[in-house]
Every structure is written in structure tokens, then in C-alpha cells.
Scaffold this active site. Structure first.
Site, PDB file in Angstrom:
ATOM      1  N   ASP A 244       0.682  -1.204   0.080  1.00  0.00           N
ATOM      2  CA  ASP A 244       0.023   0.164  -0.040  1.00  0.00           C
ATOM      3  C   ASP A 244       0.792   1.194   0.096  1.00  0.00           C
ATOM      4  O   ASP A 244       0.370   2.268  -0.343  1.00  0.00           O
ATOM      5  CB  ASP A 244      -0.821  -0.099   1.058  1.00  0.00           C
ATOM      6  CG  ASP A 244      -2.132  -1.237   1.271  1.00  0.00           C
ATOM      7  OD1 ASP A 244      -2.217  -1.531   0.035  1.00  0.00           O
ATOM      8  OD2 ASP A 244      -2.332  -1.563   2.275  1.00  0.00           O
TER       9      ASP A 244
ATOM     10  N   GLN B  39      -2.741  -8.606  -6.662  1.00  0.00           N
ATOM     11  CA  GLN B  39      -1.723  -7.553  -6.470  1.00  0.00           C
ATOM     12  C   GLN B  39      -0.712  -7.777  -5.523  1.00  0.00           C
ATOM     13  O   GLN B  39       0.435  -7.267  -5.494  1.00  0.00           O
ATOM     14  CB  GLN B  39      -2.514  -6.260  -5.901  1.00  0.00           C
ATOM     15  CG  GLN B  39      -3.646  -5.669  -6.956  1.00  0.00           C
ATOM     16  CD  GLN B  39      -4.580  -4.849  -6.151  1.00  0.00           C
ATOM     17  OE1 GLN B  39      -4.392  -3.665  -5.953  1.00  0.00           O
ATOM     18  NE2 GLN B  39      -5.696  -5.397  -5.806  1.00  0.00           N
TER      19      GLN B  39
END
Length: 822
Positions: free
Chosen positions: A169, A335
Site C-alpha cells: 500500500d 496485487q
């Protein structure tokens, strides 16, 4: 290469003898964690320390036993290219309790471990810091319970903690990039590119949801990298009425006939009122519909009222208001998966080595620190300062202070957001400034991935600044032939993901055609030049600067953006295109090494491009886990080759099954790839066999990596803003023309350590070896000992450039900002 006077040889200054270092991964996994573990283990062993794996994160530390195992050199072989974390990661409720941390302390003391390297997110690192603060009290309790001897309190009196942030992130304040973020961007862009190709046959809108529940970095950068039309992120909730604006924009872009629209949205989005989003009304306008809309949603995107903005809501909105055929794609954990990118392997390897150095240099009074990246330099920051700022971001968002939250995220995030706004939203003609300046942009030299993203950014920023933009085809060859035409906003749509050079590029230098080029500049009233290219572009700018004495047409602002896979341009640490080439090299090396799986021992000799610059061979070797990399900048002879063969032979006999040797194409005219292949084949006879591979122009092709798209986009935007400033400063009102004849009006924009700097090209002449077309000093040469250490060579290591403990800076001054590159 001359070394600085402050050089320190590692063995003479630091020793890990008698120390025990443990490494663990905690929280969510991230690509590149294994590269960090490998670097910690091998650097720890290199300095003489004992190194331990703690399997399953803090749970393994609490449970002890077989979860804490001593690591060997061989135990981290073949893990560099593996995603996730091979030593396991688990969330541990027990460690959050005092009793759990007491068990963990007991298990560490039993192994004599007082140095912890923690790879994880802010929660994992906060837990490590609490553990450090309680350490002496925990030891006292263990003595009182007769679990350890009384002298252990003195012997193991201090626990040292160094952290590395592993999180896709990129939500940790204090570092420009966290381990795993670049790889996650690769997964996202791969999906976007695939959707683009399949959707060209359909008139569809695509809504993409990406991860990042509390941080919109992935959504924002992927929006920049693919030229998204709309992005929704937690840090920038849309104003009331955003539905109308979004649909109006989709309708308008389709009516202009553009074939592609992209919108990126975040999971769990809410609006500014904290209420569910239910409806939006927009007139149906399908005239001349665009072939494709893609909407990418960042996980956790909200509007200004704190209402969630979901992918289904956006799909229903577009279908109801515009009637567009709409699809939703939720990427999810794809991801997190896959092979780590070259960037993440290099970042993790550098951070792992830096973490060991930090542990060896720490004292009882040294606070727990985290190894971070600032621009292109490793730094050490107090762990809790970073954690506290990360928590401040969330408090600002909870309090609806969104502008403050963006600033707290750091200048990298802020620059991404500003650049996106600048490029994605076209102002009406009536709102644009009128500068009456004409700016030409051209590509010079060999093609490099990311050139098109840079040109797109330059054109759109230039138009936003009120300039008339001109595109020059085929470099200076096209310039003197008059291949110059105006280029509009829509003309560069969809360029970010295109490889090569859509403008066309040639190696032709301007000196022989300077008179014709001056004539073309006069005819087209060119007031400024932006050149995107490699070493030929640098030479071209020097020639134009020198031509100012004869032709006033060149007395204008001129700027160059370095774009070459070789990364051989003076004045910059990184060039557009080099990251894509590195990924091509690393992916190929992974496949080649895998081809030998299950066969007898084998060594691969790989030739890379780069001219006389060894960047690709050296840094590619570090990322691919090479045993040796031969380059021009570090001369070698037959004795060195023989020593390398013997070293590899010894390793083959005892541990590894596959060896990898990289050779820069022009490293030595006599020791060719064929010669080295034959040497290894002969000397390794009976132990291993050899294969060779010349990678060639595959390193120059392909779609640009997310890094190169983003790097090219942002430095080009910065360059165009510099051009605008110089045009205003150099405009002579009385003569009605631009006249710039100073050194600082002809510059190269490059990254220098932490800073993005505009440097006069004439001042860079002294830093350049023109014969071999390389800078005289190259920063990445300091990474070569690191590659050798990780390949089990005994070598000296220069620690003069290692990180020093600093404090978190909330807002770095603009002139020292290099985060735009990441």
C-alpha cells in the site's frame, strides 16, 4: 574511479562476531520480502554474526521451538525471485498481550538473540518497539520465574530493533517507497494493459478496484501510469455532485472520438457526508462514443461526506446515466502475488544490508529505527516518529482534514496528486492562460520505454500553461527537414503505456544541420525546446548551446530529460527507460535459471546492453542474484576470470545448482562473451556445464514499467513548469521576443541522490567521459560490492554512504525534492 577520502572498509570498522540477529516477516505479505530476508541473512553471515529465521512472524517468536532456526548461506538460495515470504507471516493476538511478549522474550534469550530485524507494516513495527521498551522488565520477570539465569539480564540487557516496511500500500510515512509497492503496481498495470487491448473491440466502460483501504497510493500512481480519466482515493474524496462531473467527462471524451477512458476507484469508498451513495442524474449523450472507459477505484475511496464509493455504485451510475456498457474488475490479492519486480528486489536488498549495518552500529541508547528510501538514498529514521506520523494521517482523514492528510503522506504522494490533476482534467479553452509561446518537443537517440509518457505529460502541461505545443518527428533529422507540426491534447491520449517512441527518434546530432534547424525554428517561431533522450540528446544540447554564439534562434530556454536504457547520461542517477530494461533482464534471467531446474549443475553467461556503461549488468546482476558481472568501469584480467570460475566451481560442489554471470557488451574487447563462455565451459568441466545468451534489443522493447511511466510523466511536468518560468523571465517586452543566453537556460533535469536538479549542460561537460559516453563518477558502482557479498565473495565494502539516523521531516523544501521520481 576515485573514491572519497571518507571511505571506510567494512571489516576494519564493524564486526558482528558474537552477535545473533533474527529476521522475521509479519503482517501481510509483500513481494520483495524474500529479497530482504536473503540480504539480512547473507550480510549477517558476511560480518560474522549468527543469523536466525523466525518462522510465522510474532506467532513463531511466541511459540519458539522449531520456529526459530539458525540460517545458513544455502538456506536463502533461490528465493530472490519468489513472491510472498518463504519464512511465513501470521497475525498474532498473543503477542499483543504482556504474557505473549514474555514468552517471546524467553525464546529469544534461549537463543542469545538481542538483534531483531522486523519486516512488516506499521502495526508489526509498533509491536516491535513496544517489545524493545519492555525488554528489561521482561528479563527481570523471567529471572523471578526461574526461567533464565540472573546473569542473563546483564548479558542480554538491550534489545536492538531495526525495521523495514513491507507493504504493497505504500502507506508508511517516512519512506518514498515500501517493499512490494512497485510489484503491486506491475500487477495492476498488467491488468489495465490487458483490458485495454481486449476492449478496443467493444464500447465499454471498465471500473477497476485496487487495494489500499486507507491509502490511495496504488490507485493514484496506477491512474498516472495508465492515463486514467478519473480516480477516487481516500485522501481526496470528491466534492458533492462528483457523479455529474464524472459522467459529463466520460461523455465529453467519447464525443471527441478518443478510444480510451480510464477511471480508478478504491474499495470501501465513502462520501463526505458519511452516507451511502444512491443516485446521480446526467443527460444521456452517446454521440461519437469513445470505444473504451476504464474506471479504477482505490480500495477505501470516499467522497467528501465519508460515504463509501463502491465499484458497483459507479457501474450502476454509468449505466443509468450514460447507457454505457460497463464492467467491473476487482483485482484483489492478485496485487500481492507474483514475482517481485527488479525495483523491489534492489530496494529490498539495499534495505536488508542497511538494516544489518544499523544493528551493528546500534547502542543501548539508540532508538528503534526503520530503514527508508529518500529519493535514491537509504536513510534511517526513528521508528516511532514514522509510526506517529502515519497515525496522524488517519486522524486527519477521520477529521475530514483531507488536504492535511495529503501533506502528511509526504511530498511523493502530494506530487503524484498534483501531477494527476494537471494531466487528467482538461480545462475549457476559455480558462486557459494565453502565453503566445511555442514549445517544441522531440526525442533524440535510441528509443527508451517511458519516452511517450514524458511527451504526453509535456504536451498536456504545456497546453495547460497556455503554450502552443509542437511535435518534431525523427529527432533533429526531422527537425532540419521540417517535420514539425502542432500537437493537441487529444493527440497524446493513451501514450503512457506505449513502448518505443511514437514521435520517432534518430541518433542524428544537430551540428551538421544547425543552419537548417535555426531556419525551421525561425519559421515556426519556436520559443523553447524540450528534448527527451539519451547521451545523443546531451551532446545535442551542448551543440545547440555552443551555436548560440552564431544563431540567436537558439537563445531560448532548452531542457533535456534523460531517457536511455543504458543510464549513461551525466547529471542524473536514473534515466527514463532503465527500469523497464532491468525488468526485461531480470525476467529473462529468472526464466533461464528456471530452465535448468532439475538438470545437472549449469552456469549461464548473459550479455546485456549498455555500451560502455555497466549499469544494466551490475544492477541487473544484483536483482537477478548473479555470481559475477563484468563491466568496463571495473577492469578485470584473466586472473580475475580464473578466480571467479574457481569460486563458482567451489559453490557448485557444495550448494547451488545454477550460476549466473552477466557481461556488459563493451566491458572488454578481448574477453568477449564467447571467450568467457568457453573459459567457464572448460574450467568447469566435470562440475558444471555452461550456456550463453545475448539478450539484445529485447531490453529496449516492451511496454514501459510503472516506474518509467510515472518517472517520465512527473519529471516532464516539472520540466515544462521550468520552461514556462524561463520563458516569462527571458521575454523582452520591448522587442516582443524571447532571448535567453545564460548557462542556466540550457539545462538537464536529473536526480541527484535526494534532489531533482536542473543542471546547466555546459557545467556537466567536466563530469563526462565523451570517448566512452559515460559519466566519470557513477553512484551505482557502490552497489557492486553488495552484489559480490550476496554472492559469497570476500570483498571490501564502503560504508561511507550508509544511512545515518535522522528525524522525520514533514515537508522537505522543493529544491531538495526527489520524491517525484518514485
Amino acid at each position: 574511479m576515485a573514491q572519497p577520502d571518507t571511505k571506510k572498509i567494512f571489516f576494519e570498522n564493524l564486526s558482528g562476531a558474537g552477535k545473533a540477529i533474527a529476521v522475521l516477516t509479519s503482517g501481510g505479505d509483500a513481494q520483495g520480502m524474500n529479497a530482504a530476508v536473503r540480504a539480512v541473512v547473507r550480510m549477517g553471515l558476511y560480518v560474522g554474526a549468527k543469523v536466525y529465521f523466525i518462522h510465522e512472524g510474532y506467532q513463531g517468536m511466541v511459540d519458539g521451538g522449531e520456529n526459530i532456526k539458525e540460517a545458513t548461506w544455502e538456506s536463502v538460495s533461490s528465493m530472490l525471485q519468489v513472491g510472498g515470504t518463504v519464512i511465513g507471516s501470521a497475525r498474532c493476538k498473543e503477542f499483543r498481550s504482556h504474557e505473549g511478549r514474555l514468552k517471546a522474550a524467553h525464546n529469544l534469550v534461549l537463543q542469545g538473540i538481542t538483534n531483531l530485524c522486523v519486516i512488516g507494516g506499521d502495526g508489526s513495527l509498533t509491536g516491535a518497539n513496544l517489545f524493545k521498551e519492555e525488554w528489561s522488565g521482561l528479563l527481570t520477570e523471567l529471572v523471578e520465574q526461574d526461567l533464565i539465569e540472573a546473569d542473563a539480564v546483564q548479558k542480554y540487557s538491550a534489545l536492538h530493533i531495526v525495521g523495514m516496511v513491507g507493504s504493497i500500500d505504500n502507506d508508511f510515512c517516512g519512506t518514498d517507497m515500501t517493499i512490494g509497492t512497485d510489484s503491486a503496481l506491475h500487477r495492476i498495470i498488467e491488468v489495465v494493459d490487458a483490458i485495454m487491448t481486449t476492449a478496443q473491440s467493444h464500447q465499454r466502460t471498465f471500473v477497476l478496484e485496487v487495494m489500499g483501504r486507507h491509502c490511495g497510493y496504488l490507485a493514484l500512481v496506477s491512474a498516472l501510469a495508465c492515463g486514467a480519466d478519473w480516480v477516487l482515493i481516500p485522501e481526496m474524496p470528491p466534492e458533492d455532485g462528483w457523479e455529474d462531473k464524472m459522467c459529463q467527462k466520460l461523455s465529453a471524451t467519447r464525443s471527441r472520438g478518443t478510444r480510451l477512458n480510464i477511471i480508478i476507484v478504491a474499495e470501501g469508498s465513502i462520501d463526505r457526508h458519511g452516507k451511502p451513495i444512491t443516485s446521480g442524474l446526467v443527460k444521456d449523450n452517446r454521440a461519437g462514443m469513445k470505444r473504451l472507459n476504464i474506471i479504477i477505484v482505490a480500495e477505501g475511496a470516499i467522497d467528501h461526506s465519508n460515504k463509501p464509493i463502491t465499484t458497483d455504485y459507479i457501474k450502476n451510475l454509468v449505466v443509468k446515466c450514460l447507457g454505457f456498457d460497463t464492467r467491473v474488475t476487482i483485482l484483489g490479492h492478485v496485487q500481492r502475488g507474483g514475482t517481485p519486480s527488479a525495483f523491489d528486489r534492489i530496494l529490498a536488498s539495499r534495505m536488508g544490508v542497511e538494516a544489518v549495518l544499523a544493528l551493528l552500529e546500534t547502542t543501548a541508547n539508540t532508538p528503534a529505527c526503520v530503514v527508508s528510501l529518500c529519493g535514491n538514498q537509504s536513510v534511517r529514521l526513528p521508528l516511532m516518529e514514522c509510526v506517529q506520523m502515519t497515525q496522524e494521517v488517519q486522524r486527519a482523514m477521520d477529521g475530514k482534514r483531507f488536504e492535511e492528510a495529503v501533506k502528511l503522506r509526504g511530498r511523493s504522494f502530494e506530487n503524484n496528486l498534483k501531477t494527476y490533476k494537471l494531466l487528467a482534467h482538461r480545462k475549457p479553452e476559455t480558462e486557459l492562460p494565453t502565453s503566445n509561446f511555442n514549445v517544441a518537443v522531440l526525442n533524440v537517440g535510441a528509443p527508451a520505454a517511458g519516452m511517450n509518457a514524458a511527451v504526453r505529460s509535456a504536451v498536456r502541461v504545456g497546453i495547460s500553461e497556455g503554450h502552443k505545443m509542437f511535435a518534431v518527428s525523427d529527432g533533429f533529422e526531422g527537425f532540419y527537414k521540417g517535420q514539425i507540426k502542432e500537437i493537441k491534447w487529444a493527440d497524446v491520449g493513451g501514450w503512457t503505456g506505449q513502448g518505443g517512441s511514437l514521435l520517432g527518434t534518430k541518433r542524428t546530432l544537430p551540428a551538421k544541420h544547425v543552419e537548417k534547424i535555426a531556419e525551421q525554428m525561425r519559421e515556426n517561431n519556436i520559443n523553447a525546446l524540450l528534448i527527451v533522450g539519451g547521451f545523443e540528446a546531451f551532446e545535442s544540447l551542448l551543440q545547440l548551446y555552443e551555436a548560440r554564439a552564431t544563431y540567436e534562434e537558439f537563445c531560448i530556454p532548452m531542457c533535456m530529460l534523460p531517457a536511455t536504457i543504458s543510464n549513461n547520461v551525466p547529471g542524473t542517477d536514473l534515466s527514463i527507460g532503465a527500469d523497464t530494461a532491468l525488468n526485461a533482464i531480470v525476467e529473462t534471467c529468472d526464466r533461464i535459471k528456471q530452465s535448468a531446474s532439475g538438470t545437472k549443475r549449469r552456469v549461464f553467461i548473459i550479455e546485456t546492453m549498455g555500451g560502455y556503461c555497466g549499469y544494466l549488468a551490475s544492477v541487473g546482476g544484483l536483482a537477478a542474484g548473479a555470481d559475477a558481472a563484468y563491466i568496463y568501469e571495473e577492469p578485470f584480467d584473466i586472473k580475475d576470470l580464473q578466480a571467479n570460475v574457481e569460486h563458482l566451481t567451489e559453490k557448485m560442489k557444495t550448494s547451488i545448482q545454477r550460476g549466473l554471470v552477466l557481461r556488459n557488451e563493451n566491458c572488454n574487447e578481448n574477453y568477449t562473451t564467447d571467450f568467457i563462455y568457453q573459459l567457464y565451459s572448460e574450467e568447469g568441466r566435470g562440475v558444471f556445464d555452461s550456456r550463453k545468451n545475448v539478450l539484445g534489443h529485447m531490453q529496449q522493447g516492451g511496454a514501459p514499467s510503472p516506474f518509467d511511466r510515472n518517472f517520465g510523466t512527473k519529471i516532464s511536468a516539472k520540466a515544462m513548469q521550468w520552461v514556462t518560468k524561463k520563458l516569462v523571465e527571458s521575454f523582452r517586452q520591448d522587442e516582443g521576443r524571447v532571448f535567453a543566453n545564460t548557462e542556466d537556460s540550457c539545462c538537464l533535469l536529473g536526480m541527484r541522490r535526494r534532489a531533482l536538479v536542473f543542471q546547466p549542460v555546459v557545467q556537466l561537460k567536466g563530469e563526462t567521459d565523451f570517448v566512452h559516453r559515460i559519466p566519470k563518477e557513477q553512484w551505482w558502482l557502490k552497489l557492486r560490492p553488495l552484489m559480490k557479498i550476496l554472492a559469497k565473495y570476500k570483498t571490501s565494502y564502503d560504508v561511507s554512504d550508509s544511512g545515518q539516523l535522522e528525524h522525520v521531516v514533514r515537508n522537505r523544501p522543493k529544491e531538495s525534492d526527489a520524491s517525484v521520481a518514485l
